[in-house]
Scaffold this motif. Structure first.
Motif, PDB file in Angstrom:
ATOM      1  N   SER A  94       0.851  -1.189   0.000  1.00 53.50           N
ATOM      2  CA  SER A  94       0.000   0.000   0.000  1.00 53.50           C
ATOM      3  C   SER A  94       0.882   1.232   0.000  1.00 53.50           C
ATOM      4  CB  SER A  94      -0.897   0.007   1.236  1.00 53.50           C
ATOM      5  OG  SER A  94      -1.884  -0.989   1.106  1.00 53.50           O
ATOM      6  N   VAL A  95       0.383   2.284  -0.657  1.00 46.63           N
ATOM      7  CA  VAL A  95       1.149   3.532  -0.721  1.00 46.63           C
ATOM      8  C   VAL A  95       0.312   4.665  -0.119  1.00 46.63           C
ATOM      9  CG1 VAL A  95       2.261   5.221  -2.244  1.00 46.63           C
ATOM     10  CG2 VAL A  95       2.443   2.770  -2.758  1.00 46.63           C
ATOM     11  N   CYS A  96       0.942   5.430   0.776  1.00 43.88           N
ATOM     12  CA  CYS A  96       0.301   6.595   1.394  1.00 43.88           C
ATOM     13  C   CYS A  96       1.116   7.813   0.977  1.00 43.88           C
ATOM     14  CB  CYS A  96       0.318   6.480   2.910  1.00 43.88           C
ATOM     15  SG  CYS A  96      -0.345   4.916   3.480  1.00 43.88           S
ATOM     16  N   THR A  97       0.458   8.827   0.466  1.00 45.25           N
ATOM     17  CA  THR A  97       1.225   9.939  -0.098  1.00 45.25           C
ATOM     18  C   THR A  97       0.690  11.307   0.278  1.00 45.25           C
ATOM     19  OG1 THR A  97       2.169  10.786  -2.161  1.00 45.25           O
ATOM     20  CG2 THR A  97      -0.109  10.056  -2.258  1.00 45.25           C
ATOM     21  N   SER A  98       1.598  12.281   0.155  1.00 41.04           N
ATOM     22  CA  SER A  98       1.226  13.687   0.318  1.00 41.04           C
ATOM     23  C   SER A  98       1.347  14.399  -1.030  1.00 41.04           C
ATOM     24  CB  SER A  98       2.188  14.341   1.314  1.00 41.04           C
ATOM     25  OG  SER A  98       3.533  14.157   0.860  1.00 41.04           O
ATOM     26  N   ASN A  99       1.585  13.620  -2.088  1.00 41.05           N
ATOM     27  CA  ASN A  99       1.968  14.187  -3.384  1.00 41.05           C
ATOM     28  C   ASN A  99       0.740  14.594  -4.219  1.00 41.05           C
ATOM     29  OD1 ASN A  99       2.995  14.653  -5.954  1.00 41.05           O
ATOM     30  ND2 ASN A  99       4.557  13.066  -5.765  1.00 41.05           N
ATOM     31  N   LYS A 100       0.372  15.854  -4.065  1.00 40.95           N
ATOM     32  CA  LYS A 100      -0.827  16.380  -4.733  1.00 40.95           C
ATOM     33  C   LYS A 100      -0.747  16.295  -6.256  1.00 40.95           C
ATOM     34  CE  LYS A 100      -0.287  20.693  -4.720  1.00 40.95           C
ATOM     35  NZ  LYS A 100       0.288  21.527  -3.715  1.00 40.95           N
ATOM     36  N   GLU A 101       0.451  16.580  -6.787  1.00 44.30           N
ATOM     37  CA  GLU A 101       0.617  16.574  -8.241  1.00 44.30           C
ATOM     38  C   GLU A 101       0.367  15.177  -8.813  1.00 44.30           C
ATOM     39  OE1 GLU A 101       4.424  17.965  -9.547  1.00 44.30           O
ATOM     40  OE2 GLU A 101       3.943  17.648 -11.660  1.00 44.30           O
ATOM     41  N   LEU A 102       0.934  14.184  -8.150  1.00 41.52           N
ATOM     42  CA  LEU A 102       0.790  12.802  -8.615  1.00 41.52           C
ATOM     43  C   LEU A 102      -0.665  12.342  -8.480  1.00 41.52           C
ATOM     44  CD1 LEU A 102       2.632  10.626  -9.733  1.00 41.52           C
ATOM     45  CD2 LEU A 102       2.819   9.682  -7.445  1.00 41.52           C
ATOM     46  N   VAL A 103      -1.274  12.675  -7.369  1.00 40.12           N
ATOM     47  CA  VAL A 103      -2.668  12.272  -7.133  1.00 40.12           C
ATOM     48  C   VAL A 103      -3.571  12.911  -8.183  1.00 40.12           C
ATOM     49  CG1 VAL A 103      -4.599  12.467  -5.516  1.00 40.12           C
ATOM     50  CG2 VAL A 103      -2.317  11.907  -4.661  1.00 40.12           C
ATOM     51  N   GLU A 104      -3.361  14.196  -8.429  1.00 37.94           N
ATOM     52  CA  GLU A 104      -4.226  14.905  -9.391  1.00 37.94           C
ATOM     53  C   GLU A 104      -4.049  14.321 -10.794  1.00 37.94           C
ATOM     54  OE1 GLU A 104      -5.795  17.397 -12.198  1.00 37.94           O
ATOM     55  OE2 GLU A 104      -3.610  17.391 -11.970  1.00 37.94           O
ATOM     56  N   LYS A 105      -2.797  14.001 -11.175  1.00 36.85           N
ATOM     57  CA  LYS A 105      -2.540  13.520 -12.538  1.00 36.85           C
ATOM     58  C   LYS A 105      -2.857  12.043 -12.727  1.00 36.85           C
ATOM     59  CE  LYS A 105       0.855  16.742 -14.322  1.00 36.85           C
ATOM     60  NZ  LYS A 105       2.268  17.078 -14.346  1.00 36.85           N
ATOM     61  N   HIS A 106      -2.579  11.207 -11.700  1.00 35.17           N
ATOM     62  CA  HIS A 106      -2.643   9.755 -11.910  1.00 35.17           C
ATOM     63  C   HIS A 106      -3.524   9.029 -10.890  1.00 35.17           C
ATOM     64  CE1 HIS A 106       0.566  10.007 -14.906  1.00 35.17           C
ATOM     65  NE2 HIS A 106       1.212  10.802 -14.073  1.00 35.17           N
ATOM     66  N   GLY A 107      -4.301   9.782 -10.107  1.00 35.19           N
ATOM     67  CA  GLY A 107      -5.105   9.170  -9.044  1.00 35.19           C
ATOM     68  C   GLY A 107      -5.900   7.942  -9.480  1.00 35.19           C
ATOM     69  N   PRO A 108      -6.783   8.066 -10.495  1.00 33.49           N
ATOM     70  CA  PRO A 108      -7.618   6.919 -10.876  1.00 33.49           C
ATOM     71  C   PRO A 108      -6.805   5.690 -11.279  1.00 33.49           C
ATOM     72  CG  PRO A 108      -8.411   8.928 -11.908  1.00 33.49           C
ATOM     73  CD  PRO A 108      -7.111   9.269 -11.258  1.00 33.49           C
ATOM     74  N   GLU A 109      -5.735   5.925 -12.035  1.00 29.70           N
ATOM     75  CA  GLU A 109      -4.902   4.798 -12.492  1.00 29.70           C
ATOM     76  C   GLU A 109      -4.238   4.087 -11.299  1.00 29.70           C
ATOM     77  OE1 GLU A 109      -1.446   6.036 -14.624  1.00 29.70           O
ATOM     78  OE2 GLU A 109      -0.728   3.975 -14.876  1.00 29.70           O
ATOM     79  N   LEU A 110      -3.718   4.866 -10.366  1.00 31.19           N
ATOM     80  CA  LEU A 110      -3.013   4.265  -9.231  1.00 31.19           C
ATOM     81  C   LEU A 110      -3.989   3.561  -8.286  1.00 31.19           C
ATOM     82  CD1 LEU A 110      -0.389   7.115  -8.707  1.00 31.19           C
ATOM     83  CD2 LEU A 110       0.051   4.829  -9.637  1.00 31.19           C
ATOM     84  N   ILE A 111      -5.179   4.098  -8.156  1.00 31.78           N
ATOM     85  CA  ILE A 111      -6.207   3.422  -7.335  1.00 31.78           C
ATOM     86  C   ILE A 111      -6.549   2.072  -7.979  1.00 31.78           C
ATOM     87  CG2 ILE A 111      -8.642   3.504  -6.627  1.00 31.78           C
ATOM     88  CD1 ILE A 111      -8.242   6.606  -6.366  1.00 31.78           C
ATOM     89  N   GLN A 112      -6.686   2.081  -9.298  1.00 30.82           N
ATOM     90  CA  GLN A 112      -7.024   0.846 -10.027  1.00 30.82           C
ATOM     91  C   GLN A 112      -5.925  -0.208  -9.864  1.00 30.82           C
ATOM     92  OE1 GLN A 112      -9.841   0.009 -11.299  1.00 30.82           O
ATOM     93  NE2 GLN A 112      -9.092  -1.967 -12.103  1.00 30.82           N
ATOM     94  N   ILE A 113      -4.662   0.225  -9.949  1.00 30.16           N
ATOM     95  CA  ILE A 113      -3.547  -0.724  -9.772  1.00 30.16           C
ATOM     96  C   ILE A 113      -3.592  -1.300  -8.352  1.00 30.16           C
ATOM     97  CG2 ILE A 113      -1.015  -0.960  -9.702  1.00 30.16           C
ATOM     98  CD1 ILE A 113      -0.897   1.237 -11.862  1.00 30.16           C
ATOM     99  N   ALA A 114      -3.857  -0.414  -7.378  1.00 30.16           N
ATOM    100  CA  ALA A 114      -3.940  -0.873  -5.984  1.00 30.16           C
ATOM    101  C   ALA A 114      -5.046  -1.922  -5.846  1.00 30.16           C
ATOM    102  CB  ALA A 114      -4.204   0.310  -5.056  1.00 30.16           C
ATOM    103  N   LYS A 115      -6.162  -1.668  -6.502  1.00 29.95           N
ATOM    104  CA  LYS A 115      -7.309  -2.589  -6.431  1.00 29.95           C
ATOM    105  C   LYS A 115      -6.917  -3.964  -6.985  1.00 29.95           C
ATOM    106  CE  LYS A 115     -12.214  -2.392  -7.437  1.00 29.95           C
ATOM    107  NZ  LYS A 115     -13.251  -1.530  -7.996  1.00 29.95           N
ATOM    108  N   GLU A 116      -6.235  -3.942  -8.135  1.00 29.01           N
ATOM    109  CA  GLU A 116      -5.842  -5.203  -8.779  1.00 29.01           C
ATOM    110  C   GLU A 116      -4.845  -6.001  -7.939  1.00 29.01           C
ATOM    111  OE1 GLU A 116      -4.435  -3.810 -12.556  1.00 29.01           O
ATOM    112  OE2 GLU A 116      -6.457  -3.184 -13.142  1.00 29.01           O
ATOM    113  N   HIS A 117      -4.131  -5.304  -7.060  1.00 28.12           N
ATOM    114  CA  HIS A 117      -3.098  -5.988  -6.260  1.00 28.12           C
ATOM    115  C   HIS A 117      -3.461  -6.063  -4.782  1.00 28.12           C
ATOM    116  CE1 HIS A 117      -1.016  -5.098 -10.037  1.00 28.12           C
ATOM    117  NE2 HIS A 117      -0.307  -6.185  -9.766  1.00 28.12           N
ATOM    118  N   ARG A 118      -4.740  -5.872  -4.489  1.00 31.33           N
ATOM    119  CA  ARG A 118      -5.260  -6.017  -3.113  1.00 31.33           C
ATOM    120  C   ARG A 118      -4.464  -5.203  -2.083  1.00 31.33           C
ATOM    121  NH1 ARG A 118      -8.885 -10.025  -2.452  1.00 31.33           N
ATOM    122  NH2 ARG A 118      -8.325 -10.414  -0.290  1.00 31.33           N
TER     123      ARG A 118
END
Ligand code: HSE
Length: 400
Positions: A94-118
């Motif tokens: 699991s990844v916990c971040t403070s990185n607003k730029e990354l979240v704004e640009k890639h949030g949905p994709e990274l959430i989806q990857i997290a979902k696929e890897h439990r």
């Protein structure tokens, strides 16, 4: 024992290390387990700092270590934070971040990857620093229709506006002093032009409606044209001026804007002064809730990252879902947004003001050679058409 790693030992990363160390017993007590920082990744050396014992320079050490369950990404910026985050999630961390730029640009994709890897991708600290707002939107308000979100989401601009108000100073003077004291960046553009607040309201609006808001779609104005005299008018109205980042759902349309607003004391955001941030959320069932605190700063931001670490530790092997699809949320043209406008014009225009704008509230004795007025409610497009009939508009500020 839950093993964690921190990527980046800068302000926030060292704060995360400090929070986990200083509050180790409290955290262990509440979690029922200890969190141990097994690695800190940074290119630099920190001689004399106990962090040196766990310092590594190669991210592979962390990714390849199956014991590490949680990674705190506190590097900031898009690259290599994006690649490191993706690899950590793909290896089930699991990844916990403070990185607003990354979240704004890639949030949905990274959430989806997290979902696929439990595992989970959590980012409480990316908006409003230490203020809990992502978690309330994700959990406490999940049953609600969000009607509006209004935020003071940038501490630098709120500090500048507060100083302008209380000391009657010009924007440039306060900015220069804020830079001297380290409250404002040497290059303050992202703050004073409203871009920082814009990215934050884009994230909050995406979470409120489950789709992706592009920050480029949000009309964004900063505070650079706010003058000391604007505060004199605001005072006359019993009001103040705040940089609002706002999104509204109305008649199945979504509006969003970042701009200075005239704010009356009836609005709880009126009382938010200095570097503090606050977010007012209006819901269709529970009504208004407000979230207030430090929007930036080492320990406040780090504390929010650690809150996410605890959440991940409590849900090891499970994905904490955040509904945020990669489908675009259409933001309606600002032209249709309805509100009042505060306008300053040369005093000679008074007759024309009434002819063009009709019923207005006039303020004539605030500054020499000009007057100000507040219009009735109208759309942004109507305001623009009417304003075009004047040779000279000295300034316009929207009224909340
Ligand atoms: N520069 C931001 C602010 C903090 O002044 O609020 C980081 O998002």
């Amino acid at each position: 024992m839950v093993k964690a790693a921190i990527l980046g030992y800068g302000t926030v990363g060292s704060g995360v290390y400090e929070v986990l160390k200083k509050n180790r017993d409290i955290i262990a007590d509440k979690l029922g387990d200890e969190i141990q920082v097994k690695y800190v990744l940074d290119l630099r050396e920190f001689e004399g700092d106990p962090v040196q014992e766990v310092l590594v320079h190669d991210v592979d050490t962390i990714i390849d270590d199956t014991e590490v369950a949680i990674v705190c990404e506190t590097m900031g910026g898009e690259h290599p934070a994006y690649e490191f985050t993706k690899r950590a999630l793909e290896s089930g961390k699991s990844v916990c971040t403070s990185n607003k730029e990354l979240v704004e640009k890639h949030g949905p994709e990274l959430i989806q990857i997290a979902k696929e890897h439990r595992c989970s991708y959590l980012f409480e600290a990316s908006v409003g620093g230490g203020i809990p707002i992502i978690r309330p939107l994700r959990t406490s308000l999940a049953q609600e229709e969000i009607l509006s979100i209004t935020g003071i989401l940038n501490g630098t601009t709120n500090y500048i506006l507060t100083k302008m108000e209380t000391e009657g100073l010009a924007f440039e003077t306060v900015l220069a002093r804020a830079q001297e004291k380290g409250y404002a960046e040497k290059n303050p553009d992202a703050d004073i032009l409203g871009f920082d607040a814009c990215r934050k309201i884009a994230i909050l609006t995406s979470l409120a409606y489950g789709k992706k808001v592009d920050f480029e779609d949000i009309t964004t104005e900063g505070i650079t044209s706010i003058a000391a005299v604007d505060f004199a008018y605001a005072k006359k109205m019993g009001a103040t001026i705040k940089l609002f980042a706002k999104s509204v759902k109305k008649d199945d349309k979504y509006y969003a804007i970042v701009a200075p607003f005239i704010v009356k004391p009836e609005n709880p955001l009126y009382a938010v002064k200095g570097v503090f941030n606050a977010i007012l959320v209006n819901c269709n069932m529970g009504g208004e809730t407000m979230y207030y605190g430090k929007g930036a700063g080492k320990l406040a931001t780090a504390s929010a990252v650690v809150a996410d670490v605890l959440d991940c530790a409590r849900h090891t092997g499970r994905h904490l879902d955040i509904r945020w699809e990669d489908q675009k949320l259409e933001i309606a043209s600002i032209d249709g947004a309805i509100r009042k406008f505060f306008v300053r014009v040369p005093a000679a225009c008074e007759a024309q003001i009434r002819k063009v704008f009709g019923e207005v509230e006039m303020f004539q004795d605030v500054a020499d050679g000009e007057c100000g007025f507040v219009t009735e409610e109208m759309t942004e497009a109507q305001y623009r058409d009417k304003a075009a009939e004047f040779d000279s508009i000295l300034s316009m500020i929207r009224v909340d």
